[in-house]
Design an enzyme around this catalytic site. Structure first.
Site, short mmCIF file in Angstrom:
data_model
loop_
_atom_site.label_atom_id
_atom_site.label_comp_id
_atom_site.label_asym_id
_atom_site.label_seq_id
_atom_site.Cartn_x
_atom_site.Cartn_y
_atom_site.Cartn_z
N LYS A 74 0.83 -1.21 0.00
CA LYS A 74 0.00 0.00 0.00
C LYS A 74 0.86 1.26 0.00
O LYS A 74 0.64 2.18 -0.78
CB LYS A 74 -0.94 0.00 1.21
CG LYS A 74 -1.91 1.18 1.24
CD LYS A 74 -2.74 1.21 2.51
CE LYS A 74 -3.68 0.05 2.61
NZ LYS A 74 -4.58 0.14 3.77
N GLU A 99 10.30 -5.87 3.32
CA GLU A 99 10.45 -7.16 2.64
C GLU A 99 9.99 -7.07 1.19
O GLU A 99 10.65 -7.58 0.27
CB GLU A 99 9.64 -8.24 3.38
CG GLU A 99 10.10 -8.52 4.79
CD GLU A 99 9.38 -7.67 5.82
OE1 GLU A 99 9.41 -8.04 7.01
OE2 GLU A 99 8.79 -6.62 5.45
N HIS A 117 -2.46 -38.72 10.28
CA HIS A 117 -1.23 -39.50 10.48
C HIS A 117 -0.13 -38.65 11.09
O HIS A 117 1.05 -39.02 11.03
CB HIS A 117 -0.77 -40.10 9.15
CG HIS A 117 -1.75 -41.08 8.59
ND1 HIS A 117 -1.70 -42.43 8.86
CD2 HIS A 117 -2.85 -40.90 7.80
CE1 HIS A 117 -2.71 -43.04 8.25
NE2 HIS A 117 -3.41 -42.13 7.60
N LYS A 170 9.83 -5.01 13.56
CA LYS A 170 10.20 -4.40 12.28
C LYS A 170 11.12 -3.20 12.50
O LYS A 170 12.12 -3.02 11.80
CB LYS A 170 8.94 -3.98 11.52
CG LYS A 170 8.14 -5.14 10.99
CD LYS A 170 6.72 -4.76 10.64
CE LYS A 170 6.65 -3.72 9.55
NZ LYS A 170 5.25 -3.45 9.15
#
Length: 562
Positions: free
Chosen positions: A216, A222, A402, A526
């Site tokens: 945005k 990142e 499992h 961050k």
């Protein structure tokens, strides 16, 4: 829909008459699911509901009719439905950021009446103007009208984002991948670990790749780092194919688009602002897959599929807004989660889709639920007064059977579980004469039955087991589950499922009095990462400013890095 005003301050749920009644009810509740089903032949009918195309069986939860009545009373006393109505009207219920919360507006149909106007903006016009532009762009790419800089058709769209800008598109693409019919596949990059970029692009042809950068603000560390890496990969690859330096700008413009409102930064990166699609501050990242964040989906799956997905969202929105409380599935499921967390002391919640196509759905819900409701402060700044949030997790069946079902069946912890399945398979295959989907669903039905009713010592002994092995083969039962079924996994039913969990999350946050639409908890790490970068790069003064543990870890890294 009522027009009551939501309370300005959160109601402390623990002070309500309903909460006290639930505490007393919990202390006095007796019996088991076996007994409750045997004594009430109408139990399944009373606790099963339809919402859109979803059939939801709540009867195997650890509740009685009285429990459900008290939970709905708690919802009323904490103002859940008033807060719901305030949200869809556009009131600024995101108090810490002073924003409206209008993800439901992203899927309102064109021409809905009355028009939705918030803060002086016609929201419907804004949303559909953007959707129309996305559809036009998607059709151009899918038809081959839009090509790369060398004139070749686009064959792969790479979405670069993180958090909601990645988890939502990945999950939806994986779920609906059988519908990708234009010869265009999608890939996704999110992790700043350079391995993510390297492995995602290693077998791609830059001439046939379109990259969508979803941020945005166009400043997300990142995402922008990965975008620069992919831009370098693309330009180097095109140069090796004879695209000269003089065509660099054209190459970026023809191979990159953006989902962003920061048009100046988009243009600075080299992306034509005409190929940038925005969304609004009233859309939280984890609620944004049905916004322009879904541009990669519109390209790979088609704008018609994306429109059907939005229609599914809207179907569930309408159910949440109009269904009576005793038939309102998101409200009931949200309140059941309150019961499980605050009264039965469950700490985790398993989501178990019996559909391989939904293998990313639990990961998507992790962000939606835990980023929304992982809070210890209420929306007025006061401390919460009870446990909040759940740890969401899960895997598709039958894989989970499992792996971790042992803990759910015979462990010492109560783990409520949602089981999701579809009547029609997306790939109807047979093993000889055996319908494999029916074998698959037999497992789905068996698991909730086993978790609810267990196996007694007498039943184990009747099967021939004796002595010390009997306790090991007993199952206590009374493990709460919800079963959700739909005719088939389609764009519409997927939209309904996503919106269902959005509204469940909202209900819980409203009861707890927290703001489910901010995420300040992700900010500190961050910021510290940015602050630590000089020390990691070898700045000695920056190193000396760090705590001893951080220094030791960085020193190990620097000593080990070749």
């Amino acid at each position: 829909m009522t027009e009551n005003t939501a309370p300005a301050s959160p109601v402390d749920p623990t002070t309500t008459d309903a909460w006290r009644a639930l505490e007393q009810h919990d202390a006095e509740l007796y019996g088991s699911l076996r007994e409750w089903f045997e004594s009430d032949p109408e139990r399944t009918r009373k606790h099963s509901h339809s919402a859109g195309d979803l059939f939801v069986d709540l009867s195997k939860n650890l509740v009685t009719d009285e429990t459900v009545g008290l939970l709905l009373r708690l919802a009323e006393e904490t103002g859940v439905l008033q807060r719901r109505d305030a949200m869809v009207r556009g009131e600024h219920i995101n108090t810490t950021e002073d924003r409206a919360v209008l993800h439901t507006a992203l899927r309102r149909p064109a021409g809905a009446s009355p028009a939705l106007e918030v803060d002086g903006q016609n929201i419907d016009e804004d949303v559909h103007s953007t959707l129309d532009r996305i559809a036009e762009f998607a059709r151009a790419v899918r038809s081959g009208e839009w090509t790369g800089v060398t004139g070749k058709r686009i064959e792969t769209v790479v979405n670069i984002g993180i958090g909601g800008s990645d988890l939502g598109p990945v999950m939806v693409y994986e779920a609906l991948r059988p519908l990708a019919d234009a010869g265009i596949s999608a890939r996704f990059i999110s992790n700043i670990d350079p391995t993510d970029v390297a492995q995602t692009t290693e077998d791609l042809d830059p001439e046939t790749t379109l990259v969508i950068v979803a941020s945005k603000t166009f400043t997300t560390l990142e995402t922008i780092t990965n975008a620069r890496l992919v831009r370098t990969w693309l330009l180097d690859g095109l140069a090796a194919k004879g695209v000269g330096e003089d065509r660099r700008d054209d190459a970026v413009a023809k191979h990159f688009a953006a989902v962003s409102t920061a048009l100046d930064k988009v243009e600075e990166f080299g992306i034509d602002p005409k190929n940038a699609f925005g969304f609004w501050d009233w859309v939280g990242g984890r609620y944004s897959v049905d916004s322009a964040i879904g541009t990669s989906l519109a390209i790979a799956l088609g704008p018609e599929v994306f429109a059907e997905l939005l229609a599914g969202f809207h179907t569930m929105d309408e159910h949440f807004l109009t269904a009576a409380p005793e038939e309102n599935v998101p409200l009931l499921m949200g309140m059941l989660n309150i019961w499980n967390v605050n009264f039965l002391e469950a700490e985790t919640h398993a989501v178990l889709p019996y559909s391989q196509l939904l293998h990313r759905f639990p990961a998507y819900l992790q962000q939606l639920t835990m980023e929304s409701n992982g809070k210890s402060v209420r929306w007025d700044g006061t401390a919460v007064t009870c446990e909040t949030g759940e740890i969401f997790w899960g895997e598709p069946g039958t894989n989970g059977q499992h792996a971790f079902y042992q803990l759910i069946h015979q462990g010492t912890r109560i783990i409520p579980a949602d089981f999701i399945a579809f009547a029609e398979p997306n790939h109807p295959l047979k093993d000889g004469e055996t319908d494999v989907h029916e074998l698959f669903l037999a497992n789905f039905f068996a698991q909730t039955k086993a978790l609810a009713f267990g196996r007694t010592a007498e039943e184990v002994e009747a099967g021939g087991t004796e002595g010390a092995l009997v306790p090991a083969r007993m199952f206590s039962g009374d493990r709460p589950t919800t079963s959700i079924m739909a005719p088939k996994l389609t764009p519409s039913t997927l939209g309904q499922l996503i919106a269902l969990y959005e509204h469940i999350t909202f209900v819980q946050g409203a009861v707890w009095g927290i703001n489910s639409f901010d995420q300040w908890g992700v900010e500190l790490g961050k910021q510290l990462a940015k602050d630590l970068a000089p020390a990691v790069s070898g700045d000695q003064a920056a190193m000396e400013a760090e705590d001893q543990s951080t220094r030791a870890l960085i020193e190990f890294y620097r000593g080990s890095r070749r």
